[in-house]
Design a protein around this motif. Structure first.
Motif, PDB file in Angstrom:
ATOM      1  N   LEU A   5      68.190 -37.320  -1.266  1.00 46.34           N
ATOM      2  CA  LEU A   5      67.731 -38.292  -2.255  1.00 46.34           C
ATOM      3  C   LEU A   5      68.860 -39.138  -2.823  1.00 46.34           C
ATOM      4  N   GLN A   6      70.099 -38.714  -2.642  1.00 49.79           N
ATOM      5  CA  GLN A   6      71.233 -39.503  -3.127  1.00 49.79           C
ATOM      6  C   GLN A   6      71.712 -40.516  -2.088  1.00 49.79           C
ATOM      7  N   SER A   7      71.148 -40.467  -0.881  1.00 49.83           N
ATOM      8  CA  SER A   7      71.531 -41.434   0.151  1.00 49.83           C
ATOM      9  C   SER A   7      70.963 -42.806  -0.206  1.00 49.83           C
ATOM     10  N   THR A   8      71.605 -43.831   0.321  1.00 50.47           N
ATOM     11  CA  THR A   8      71.221 -45.210   0.034  1.00 50.47           C
ATOM     12  C   THR A   8      70.663 -45.854   1.295  1.00 50.47           C
ATOM     13  N   ALA A  43      56.103 -52.315  -1.874  1.00 52.77           N
ATOM     14  CA  ALA A  43      56.734 -51.956  -3.157  1.00 52.77           C
ATOM     15  C   ALA A  43      58.031 -51.192  -2.916  1.00 52.77           C
ATOM     16  N   ILE A  44      58.006 -50.288  -1.960  1.00 54.60           N
ATOM     17  CA  ILE A  44      59.214 -49.520  -1.634  1.00 54.60           C
ATOM     18  C   ILE A  44      60.244 -50.430  -0.975  1.00 54.60           C
ATOM     19  N   GLY A  45      59.807 -51.183   0.027  1.00 55.36           N
ATOM     20  CA  GLY A  45      60.720 -52.066   0.760  1.00 55.36           C
ATOM     21  C   GLY A  45      61.407 -53.081  -0.132  1.00 55.36           C
ATOM     22  N   GLY A  46      60.707 -53.549  -1.144  1.00 52.42           N
ATOM     23  CA  GLY A  46      61.293 -54.514  -2.063  1.00 52.42           C
ATOM     24  C   GLY A  46      62.445 -53.957  -2.886  1.00 52.42           C
ATOM     25  N   LEU A  47      62.543 -52.642  -2.939  1.00 48.97           N
ATOM     26  CA  LEU A  47      63.625 -52.006  -3.695  1.00 48.97           C
ATOM     27  C   LEU A  47      64.796 -51.570  -2.809  1.00 48.97           C
ATOM     28  N   ILE A  48      64.653 -51.715  -1.508  1.00 44.78           N
ATOM     29  CA  ILE A  48      65.760 -51.384  -0.602  1.00 44.78           C
ATOM     30  C   ILE A  48      66.724 -52.556  -0.606  1.00 44.78           C
ATOM     31  N   ASP A  49      67.841 -52.361  -1.287  1.00 43.32           N
ATOM     32  CA  ASP A  49      68.819 -53.437  -1.444  1.00 43.32           C
ATOM     33  C   ASP A  49      70.234 -53.019  -1.062  1.00 43.32           C
ATOM     34  N   GLY A  50      70.380 -51.821  -0.510  1.00 43.55           N
ATOM     35  CA  GLY A  50      71.706 -51.352  -0.128  1.00 43.55           C
ATOM     36  C   GLY A  50      72.515 -50.843  -1.302  1.00 43.55           C
ATOM     37  N   GLN A  51      71.951 -50.880  -2.501  1.00 44.27           N
ATOM     38  CA  GLN A  51      72.635 -50.423  -3.710  1.00 44.27           C
ATOM     39  C   GLN A  51      71.954 -49.200  -4.311  1.00 44.27           C
ATOM     40  N   ARG A  52      70.632 -49.181  -4.277  1.00 47.16           N
ATOM     41  CA  ARG A  52      69.869 -48.083  -4.893  1.00 47.16           C
ATOM     42  C   ARG A  52      69.760 -46.895  -3.947  1.00 47.16           C
ATOM     43  N   SER A  53      69.888 -45.723  -4.502  1.00 45.95           N
ATOM     44  CA  SER A  53      69.645 -44.501  -3.741  1.00 45.95           C
ATOM     45  C   SER A  53      68.138 -44.286  -3.629  1.00 45.95           C
ATOM     46  N   ALA A  56      66.897 -43.383  -6.980  1.00 44.59           N
ATOM     47  CA  ALA A  56      66.769 -44.539  -7.878  1.00 44.59           C
ATOM     48  C   ALA A  56      65.519 -45.355  -7.550  1.00 44.59           C
ATOM     49  N   ILE A  57      65.172 -45.442  -6.281  1.00 42.18           N
ATOM     50  CA  ILE A  57      63.953 -46.148  -5.876  1.00 42.18           C
ATOM     51  C   ILE A  57      62.735 -45.413  -6.415  1.00 42.18           C
ATOM     52  N   ILE A  58      62.732 -44.096  -6.293  1.00 43.75           N
ATOM     53  CA  ILE A  58      61.629 -43.291  -6.829  1.00 43.75           C
ATOM     54  C   ILE A  58      61.505 -43.511  -8.336  1.00 43.75           C
ATOM     55  N   LYS A  59      62.633 -43.465  -9.030  1.00 44.41           N
ATOM     56  CA  LYS A  59      62.635 -43.639 -10.487  1.00 44.41           C
ATOM     57  C   LYS A  59      62.104 -45.023 -10.880  1.00 44.41           C
ATOM     58  N   ALA A  60      62.524 -46.064 -10.168  1.00 45.52           N
ATOM     59  CA  ALA A  60      62.067 -47.424 -10.474  1.00 45.52           C
ATOM     60  C   ALA A  60      60.565 -47.563 -10.245  1.00 45.52           C
ATOM     61  N   LEU A  61      60.064 -46.976  -9.170  1.00 47.18           N
ATOM     62  CA  LEU A  61      58.630 -47.057  -8.894  1.00 47.18           C
ATOM     63  C   LEU A  61      57.821 -46.264  -9.909  1.00 47.18           C
ATOM     64  N   GLN A  62      58.329 -45.100 -10.327  1.00 43.98           N
ATOM     65  CA  GLN A  62      57.627 -44.301 -11.342  1.00 43.98           C
ATOM     66  C   GLN A  62      57.550 -45.057 -12.660  1.00 43.98           C
ATOM     67  N   ALA A  63      58.614 -45.811 -12.976  1.00 44.23           N
ATOM     68  CA  ALA A  63      58.611 -46.597 -14.211  1.00 44.23           C
ATOM     69  C   ALA A  63      57.613 -47.749 -14.112  1.00 44.23           C
ATOM     70  N   ASP A  70      53.067 -38.468  -9.252  1.00 48.09           N
ATOM     71  CA  ASP A  70      54.426 -38.421  -8.716  1.00 48.09           C
ATOM     72  C   ASP A  70      54.484 -39.148  -7.370  1.00 48.09           C
ATOM     73  N   LEU A  71      55.359 -40.137  -7.273  1.00 48.41           N
ATOM     74  CA  LEU A  71      55.471 -40.949  -6.066  1.00 48.41           C
ATOM     75  C   LEU A  71      56.563 -40.476  -5.116  1.00 48.41           C
ATOM     76  N   SER A  72      57.237 -39.398  -5.456  1.00 57.86           N
ATOM     77  CA  SER A  72      58.360 -38.914  -4.646  1.00 57.86           C
ATOM     78  C   SER A  72      57.986 -38.700  -3.192  1.00 57.86           C
ATOM     79  N   GLU A  73      56.876 -38.016  -2.975  1.00 59.38           N
ATOM     80  CA  GLU A  73      56.467 -37.699  -1.602  1.00 59.38           C
ATOM     81  C   GLU A  73      56.183 -38.963  -0.794  1.00 59.38           C
ATOM     82  N   ASP A  74      55.539 -39.941  -1.422  1.00 57.51           N
ATOM     83  CA  ASP A  74      55.242 -41.202  -0.727  1.00 57.51           C
ATOM     84  C   ASP A  74      56.522 -41.933  -0.331  1.00 57.51           C
ATOM     85  N   VAL A  75      57.485 -41.999  -1.248  1.00 56.13           N
ATOM     86  CA  VAL A  75      58.744 -42.681  -0.963  1.00 56.13           C
ATOM     87  C   VAL A  75      59.506 -41.938   0.127  1.00 56.13           C
TER      88      VAL A  75
END
Length: 91
Positions: A5-8, A43-53, A56-63, A70-75
């Motif tokens: 989950l810490q990978s980018t 929604a997930i693809g829009g957050l792939i920017d080479g900066q977010r882990s 972090a993508i899971i956290k942004a989507l949950q917000a 919980d969206l973790s499994e989907d991501v």
């Protein structure tokens, strides 16, 4: 290989995520063609920017979708499919 989950995630060279008016949705363009993404993948693809882990993508989507379960499994599932299809690289 389990997902760290810490990978980018990064789109692989030659792949581009964008909104395509003719498709009325987000697509992933690559040299051999195009993949139309559903709303969840967009929604997930829009957050792939080479900066977010992945975390972090899971956290942004949950917000953004606080009412959703919980969206973790989907991501994680999207990341695994995208990696298997060679759309992304995880660093």
């Amino acid at each position: 290989m389990s997902l760290d989950l810490q990978s980018t995630p990064h789109w692989r060279q030659g792949y581009r995520f964008q909104y395509e008016p003719a498709q009325k949705g987000h697509v992933l363009l690559y040299p051999e063609g195009m993949i139309k993404l559903n709303d969840s993948a967009s929604a997930i693809g829009g957050l792939i920017d080479g900066q977010r882990s992945v975390a972090a993508i899971i956290k942004a989507l949950q917000a953004e979708y606080a009412e959703a379960p919980d969206l973790s499994e989907d991501v994680e599932q999207f990341m695994e499919v995208a990696r298997a299809q060679h759309w992304i690289e995880l660093r």
